[in-house]
Structures are given as C-alpha cells and as structure tokens.
Design an enzyme around this catalytic site. Sequence first.
Site: not given
Ligand code: C5P
Length: 407
Positions: A213, A282, A310, A350
């Site tokens: 990305n 993701d 994960p 989260k």
């Molecule tokens: O992708 P997302 O919007 O869920 O990301 C939100 C937060 O979660 C960010 O801080 C990102 O670094 C973390 N994250 C992660 N592992 C993932 C997806 C996101 O640590 N697989």
Amino acid sequence: MKELAGKHIVLGLSGGVACYKSAELCRALIKEGATVQVVMTEAAAQFITPVTMQALSNRPVYGSQWDAREANNMPHINLSREADAILIAPCSADFVARLAQGRADELLSLLCLARPQERVPLLLAPAMNREMWAHPATQRNLAQVAQDGATVLAVGNGDQACGETGDGRMLEPAELLEEVIAFFTPKLLAGQKVLVTAGPTFESIDPVRGITNHSSGKMGFAIARAAREAGAEVTLVAGPVHLPTPRGVQRINVRSAQEMLAAAEPRAQQATVFIATAAVADWRPATQADQKIKKDGSGQTPVLGFVENPDILATVAQSPRARAGSLFCVGFAAESHDLLAHASAKRERKGVPLLVGNIGPATFGQDDNALLLVDATGHRELPRASKRTLARQLVAEIATRLPGRHA
Ligand code: C5P
C-alpha cells in the site's frame, strides 16, 4: 519550525582533519535558529581558517585567552556564561586529555573548565585515528570526562584521513545536528521502552510480485525519532521503506504482516509503550507461488485467494501486560471519511486506550498531516502541521497518560 531557535552555542574546534566538517555543522546549527560563537585552538587553525568560521558564524572567532577585544579581558568567563551549551567538534584525543586533567593553559579548555557546570552542558564529538580512539589512555580520559559531567557523543566508523578504516571518525554534521536537537529535548519519556511499527507490509504473490500500500512510514519514523529524543529506548519495526533510521533507534526491517508480528510481539513484552503506525495489509494471498506465475498466452488470469492477516495491535493489546496497564498501546487509523466515528469504533474494537485518526489519502507520502486523538473520554484535534511537529506533540501527549503521570 527552527529547532534551535533562541539557543546560543559555543562551537569549539580542536585540531583534526574533521575541522572541515565543522564549517558545515556551523551552518546547520545557524539554519536551525541557533547563534554560534566559534572558539578555535591553535591546532584547529592549522586545519581550517578562522576567516571561514567567522564568515559562516557571522561573529569574530576567538582563539586566545589574551584577546584584547573583551573589555574585562576575560573571554573564558564571558563566552562560557552566554552559552546554552558548549559543543567541541572535533574533539581531539589531546583535547579529551586536557579536559580530563582540567587544564587551563589555552582558551578553549579554559572556558570548558570555567563554565558553570549546572547550566552550561558540555558536548564532545570525538574525532581521531582508530588506534588513538582505542588506546586505553583515550578511553580512560573519555570515561573521566563523562564522569565529570560531559556528554560524549558517539564516533562514526569508516575510512579515515590516514588511510586506515575503523572507529574514531567524527559524526557527520547532520548527525551532530540531530544529537544537539535531541540533547535539548525535554526527557518526557526517560526510562520508557517504546516499540513502534511503521510503513506498509508487502505480501508476496510469487517471487517477483506482491501486494502493498501507499504508506510511506514517515509518521512512524518521526514518532520513533521524537520518542528517542524524549529519552526513551526505541525499537522500530519497519516494513519496506527507504527512510533513514533515526539516530539512536534500533531498527528491525520486515516485509510481511506475519514477519512484523513475529518481530513486534516478543519485543512488546519488554516495552512500556507500543505505537502501531504501520499500515498492515489486512489480507495476504492464501498461497505464495515458489516460481513466477507466467502468462501462458491463453488469456486466462490467475485467481488469487486471500486469508486474513493477524492483527498485530489487537494481539499486543490483549497481552497480559497491556491489560494490566504495564504496556500503553496506541493505534492509528487511516480513514477516508467519517474519521471520528471510525476511529472511535476502531479504538474499542482494538481494545486500546488511545487511537489516533488521520485521513489516509491526505497523509500517505506527505510531510505533514493532521491528527485526531480519540480516547475513552472524548477526542482532541492536533491541527495540520509537519509530521515532525505532530510526532513531538503525540509523544508529549502519551507521556501524560503513562502510569504515575499527570497532564
Ligand atoms: O488496518 P486498521 O485500520 O485496522 O489499523 C488500525 C491500527 O491497527 C493501526 O494502528 C495498525 O498499525 C494496526 N494494525 C495492526 N495489524 C493489522 C492491522 C492493523 O497492527 N493486521
């Protein structure tokens, strides 16, 4: 933002080839808003002329304690009292020895000895041949001056003017500038161990292709730098980006989300703060071909299946230390719209105390950003500014939220 605005620095040069770098350093300090008073030893003037340093600093250079320009004839007192810091760069082996002994028979060592120790810090940027650096006498003298209150900066490693290769080169001007800025930064995170994830991840399809990305990693790198400047021990787990590692930060390069988790999870258990800025993919391809998937001319396109990666942040945030409050977790959310609603929902999902929202397309690759801090009690905006400024503000904000701290 001029990072050294209002600071007055005495830049002392002792004898060494690295004096040529001090001209650039002088410029760099001034460009960041500092005023610079150059003081040179007689030996330094063999390597670079006072004329050059005067022109760059826009001030007369001092070289003698008998300089009649000072009305009271006490340049060692006047120069040292004005300074916010004295930086000796280059600091020769001989000059370290003089400091260790408290010598005062020439202006530069005299003014170091005469400085009010409690308010005028002394920073040394050693520069010498590798054998001189490694000599027990030099190491003994360095330990002594450090014990006496000086801050001894690191040396670089590499080619030396004498043709040898090894430790003892003076740090580059840009590195010294970073060290001086870090030195003046309030140590809001002293004693903290901060783990940062940054950048994108790269999920392989086959040996030559993959999915990634637009995350540049700039925000996460700026946070790692700001945390280190604030006194923390910082580990940065970085996806594939070509950014320079901030000074003093331990960097671990990873590619995929799984690698990022494997690097971050155990280290989070040693940390007191975890800041997840990485744009983790993701999903990853369900299978990775061992060989390049070839176009066979039939017009058929490969069908890719995906599996979910994960969630590194959620995993760490669920760990016993995080749940017990010994590890403060901060998440980031890059959204395209409805920032507050999405960021609030993400914070709860989260399970983190603080979530930082930003608009993804407006920040990816940019040097500035705007942040929305969302916690259990509400939200607060950090208006558009450089990522550097925002990183410092965020670090200050996190510092107030750690156990035993108050806003
Ligand atoms: O992708 P997302 O919007 O869920 O990301 C939100 C937060 O979660 C960010 O801080 C990102 O670094 C973390 N994250 C992660 N592992 C993932 C997806 C996101 O640590 N697989």
